[in-house]
Design an enzyme around this catalytic site. Structure first.
Site, PDB file in Angstrom:
ATOM      1  N   ASP A 167       0.661  -1.251   0.038  1.00 44.39           N
ATOM      2  CA  ASP A 167      -0.135  -0.029  -0.051  1.00 44.39           C
ATOM      3  C   ASP A 167       0.800   1.249   0.013  1.00 44.39           C
ATOM      4  O   ASP A 167       1.458   1.711   1.014  1.00 44.39           O
ATOM      5  CB  ASP A 167      -0.818   0.314   1.239  1.00 44.39           C
ATOM      6  CG  ASP A 167      -1.665   1.305   1.126  1.00 44.39           C
ATOM      7  OD1 ASP A 167      -2.433   1.398   0.407  1.00 44.39           O
ATOM      8  OD2 ASP A 167      -1.642   1.962   2.443  1.00 44.39           O
ATOM      9  N   GLU A 251      -2.413  -1.894  -5.699  1.00 43.07           N
ATOM     10  CA  GLU A 251      -3.748  -1.315  -5.927  1.00 43.07           C
ATOM     11  C   GLU A 251      -3.379  -0.368  -6.953  1.00 43.07           C
ATOM     12  O   GLU A 251      -2.491   0.505  -7.197  1.00 43.07           O
ATOM     13  CB  GLU A 251      -4.053  -0.535  -4.567  1.00 43.07           C
ATOM     14  CG  GLU A 251      -5.555   0.172  -4.796  1.00 43.07           C
ATOM     15  CD  GLU A 251      -5.887   0.897  -3.505  1.00 43.07           C
ATOM     16  OE1 GLU A 251      -6.987   1.174  -3.279  1.00 43.07           O
ATOM     17  OE2 GLU A 251      -5.229   1.248  -2.858  1.00 43.07           O
ATOM     18  N   ASP A 333      -2.756   1.759   7.437  1.00 39.67           N
ATOM     19  CA  ASP A 333      -1.906   1.306   6.155  1.00 39.67           C
ATOM     20  C   ASP A 333      -1.577  -0.149   6.007  1.00 39.67           C
ATOM     21  O   ASP A 333      -1.503  -0.924   4.989  1.00 39.67           O
ATOM     22  CB  ASP A 333      -0.494   2.080   5.773  1.00 39.67           C
ATOM     23  CG  ASP A 333      -0.823   3.819   5.947  1.00 39.67           C
ATOM     24  OD1 ASP A 333      -1.914   3.704   5.200  1.00 39.67           O
ATOM     25  OD2 ASP A 333      -0.018   4.279   6.436  1.00 39.67           O
TER      26      ASP A 333
END
Length: 353
Positions: A167, A251, A333
């Site tokens: 992330d 992502e 996170d």
């Protein structure tokens, strides 16, 4: 001679682009680069200075507007633009007939001759196109494309234990699903004060003066330093992540849309997530590893990675939260990185969520 080649290739690019635009407006179709190459002898007879430039470099310059038009119509990447001589970054390509001597550290280029170089490593294979470029600080580079003849390594097997979720963020550059946090170096922020001083000096110089050129070069050096620092950090990090894991889950980010947030645009641009993802992709392909990407609208942050509870009230300022359903304390996170990994593996039918 370098700048003469830069100027000639830029002239041919603009000439080819103009002809392609004019042909498309009148006939409704674009003229091919092969037809443009047949028109080059007549163009050379009009401009004698073009005879001092490598003919193959001029011909290869017509390939760029062809590719630009193809990207525009197929991928909607934006309409091609004309090149300016005021742009400090220029380049030209040499398709063949150049010689690299690793013993004397010299390269022989057509129409230019032997040039002293700093060859940072040797290579073996079939030499393809060589590209000569100059940076905004006046440094010259030559990049040689080499076909080493090696086959692409087979894709290695991966499972839930050999996959890591990443992330990316602003506070921490990257958070891994194993709990590791990689600090954001913020190289632009470190040099911002000095950059403001130099840009203020540049704005006060008279246009066209030598002092303005010196001030402009000083600003370019700061930007080059920031770019080199960021590139070095991302290369080392991406190499380590690819070597340590069989698959990497990421992502999909709409960076262009996120840059419209003027409060965070500078920090997002400084992090340069897009270049980091690009480095992960080509290094993973080179080593037979796998890059898994989930959609940009997946709620990886707001879902509890333990029980699946959806926290609708989570805001951007909440850096940690406690799940109301199972009571587990989440770091924002780390929880997102775990969910990114889970979503990617679920799509591969390796786990069920």
């Amino acid at each position: 001679m370098f700048f003469q080649h830069f100027g000639a290739c830029r002239f041919i690019y603009n000439w080819g682009l103009e002809n392609k635009i004019r042909t498309y407006e009148t006939d409704g179709k674009s003229i091919s680069r092969f037809e443009l190459q047949k028109m080059l002898p007549d163009l050379k007879s009009e401009h004698d200075w073009m005879k001092d430039v490598n003919s193959q470099s001029i011909q290869s310059a017509l390939l760029n507007p062809e590719n630009a038009f193809t990207r525009f119509f197929r991928e909607k990447k934006g309409f091609p633009k004309f090149k300016s001589r005021k742009n400090p970054v220029q380049s030209f390509s040499v398709p063949q007939h150049y010689i690299v001597n690793f013993d004397t550290h010299k390269i022989k280029l057509p129409k230019i001759g032997w040039v002293k170089t700093k060859l940072h490593r040797k290579y073996e294979g079939a030499e393809k196109t060589a590209t000569v470029s100059v940076t905004s600080t006046g440094k010259f580079f030559i990049s040689i494309l080499v076909d080493d003849g090696q086959e692409q390594p087979p894709v290695q097997h991966f499972d839930a234990d050999t996959t890591v979720g990443i992330d990316v963020g602003i506070k921490d550059f990257a958070t891994l699903s194993n709990g590791e946090k990689i600090e954001n170096p913020r190289y632009l922020k470190q040099s911002l004060l000095r950059l403001k001083v130099l840009q203020k000096r540049l704005s006060r110089k008279q246009k066209g003066s030598n002092n303005r050129n010196k001030a402009k070069n000083a600003v370019a050096k700061i930007h080059e330093k920031i770019h080199n620092q960021r590139s070095d950090f991302q290369h080392k990090l991406s190499f380590r992540l690819v070597c340590e894991n069989q698959a990497i889950a990421l992502e999909t980010l709409n960076v262009k849309g996120m840059l419209k947030n003027h409060k965070l645009a500078q920090h997002i641009a400084d992090a340069s997530w897009s270049s980091f993802v690009t480095q992960l992709e080509y290094k993973a392909q080179k080593q037979g590893k796998t890059i898994l990407q989930i959609g940009q609208f997946e709620p990886s942050t707001k879902i509890c990675s333990e029980c699946g509870y959806y926290n609708r009230d989570l805001t951007l300022s909440d850096r940690d939260w406690i799940c109301p359903d199972c009571g587990i304390h989440h770091d924002r996170d780390i929880n997102a990185a775990i969910n990114i990994r889970k979503f990617a593996l679920d799509r591969q039918n390796l786990i069920g969520i």
